[in-house]
Design a protein around this motif. Sequence first.
Motif, PDB file in Angstrom:
ATOM      1  N   SER A 230      -6.615   2.943  -7.223  1.00 44.83           N
ATOM      2  CA  SER A 230      -6.096   1.617  -6.871  1.00 44.83           C
ATOM      3  C   SER A 230      -4.809   1.787  -6.076  1.00 44.83           C
ATOM      4  N   LEU A 231      -4.951   2.204  -4.838  1.00 40.82           N
ATOM      5  CA  LEU A 231      -3.797   2.604  -4.040  1.00 40.82           C
ATOM      6  C   LEU A 231      -2.844   1.441  -3.771  1.00 40.82           C
ATOM      7  N   ALA A 232      -3.372   0.281  -3.416  1.00 44.49           N
ATOM      8  CA  ALA A 232      -2.506  -0.859  -3.089  1.00 44.49           C
ATOM      9  C   ALA A 232      -1.718  -1.306  -4.315  1.00 44.49           C
ATOM     10  N   ASP A 233      -2.376  -1.374  -5.472  1.00 45.20           N
ATOM     11  CA  ASP A 233      -1.680  -1.771  -6.702  1.00 45.20           C
ATOM     12  C   ASP A 233      -0.642  -0.726  -7.086  1.00 45.20           C
ATOM     13  N   ARG A 235       0.956   1.233  -5.042  1.00 47.80           N
ATOM     14  CA  ARG A 235       2.066   1.125  -4.087  1.00 47.80           C
ATOM     15  C   ARG A 235       2.979  -0.048  -4.458  1.00 47.80           C
ATOM     16  N   ALA A 236       2.389  -1.142  -4.890  1.00 44.99           N
ATOM     17  CA  ALA A 236       3.185  -2.313  -5.261  1.00 44.99           C
ATOM     18  C   ALA A 236       4.082  -2.024  -6.464  1.00 44.99           C
ATOM     19  N   GLN A 239       6.931   1.116  -4.952  1.00 45.44           N
ATOM     20  CA  GLN A 239       7.993   0.903  -3.965  1.00 45.44           C
ATOM     21  C   GLN A 239       9.278   0.326  -4.551  1.00 45.44           C
TER      22      GLN A 239
END
Length: 296
Positions: A230-233, A235-236, A239
Amino acid sequence: MQDTLSPPPDFSGLWIPLVTPFRDEAIDHPALARLVEQLAPTGIAGFVVCGSTGESAALDSDEQLAVLDTVARTARSLPRIMGISGYHLGKTREWVRRLADRELAGLLVPAPSYIRPSQAGLIDWFSEIAGAGAVPLLIYDIPYRTGSTLTRETLLALADHPLIRAIKDCGGDAGKTRALIADGRLQVLAGEDAQMFSTVAEGGAGAIAASAHLQTERFVKVLRLLREGSLADARAQWQPLLPLIEALFSDANPGPLKAILANEGLMQDDLRAPMTRASDELRERLLEIQAALSRP
């Protein structure tokens, strides 16, 4: 030597390299136990005891054993990696033998400091230490502390040893990191906190991260999301942690970290010389970052 039929040890996940609390120049064992109790249920893989974050260079051998025993009593179910260092091979082997009855998951071992041996000498160093006991060894590749660079070829040669199982990667060479991950024989753990996302995203096993004393569950979640793809989650979640990591390492570790842990009432803001406390300005900046991360 380890039974070749036994499953290999698993060092994946997030490991906390514990600070060592002090009070009036002595180790504050009640504070250490409180810290371990707080961190243990957060989903971490285990603890690294007496690493550089733990100011191990300022602890004598009896103090190191006492710290290890406090951690073991407080969180019996979590595995422990013991940091060891030195430059005298005979004394280091003897220390490994002395640790043999401490039920350790592994030993975290850097190159000998200051000496800067050849690559053949480094292979001998790690092989001799690994052969001194039956505990799996994690190579601590940190050339800016030891003065020795472990080449890709040296690390791949060491991966043949049955008791050398992982690496804490502070080597600063992305190509070497990727080669070790691709080879697959050593579990690659990010040792530079800011690199844990990229290391695990590219297939690394996890991280040994001092920053994760704070916002621990969020760090654990980042690694879990990466493992799930779950790359986008991930990253959120990741960051917003970067300003915290940057601030914690803007002065010598573990000074900034201890300042915040002291502010949370977990310990005194005490370090052993030559380590020094974080400035008031840095402490305030860290508190602001912590507050921002804690907002819903």
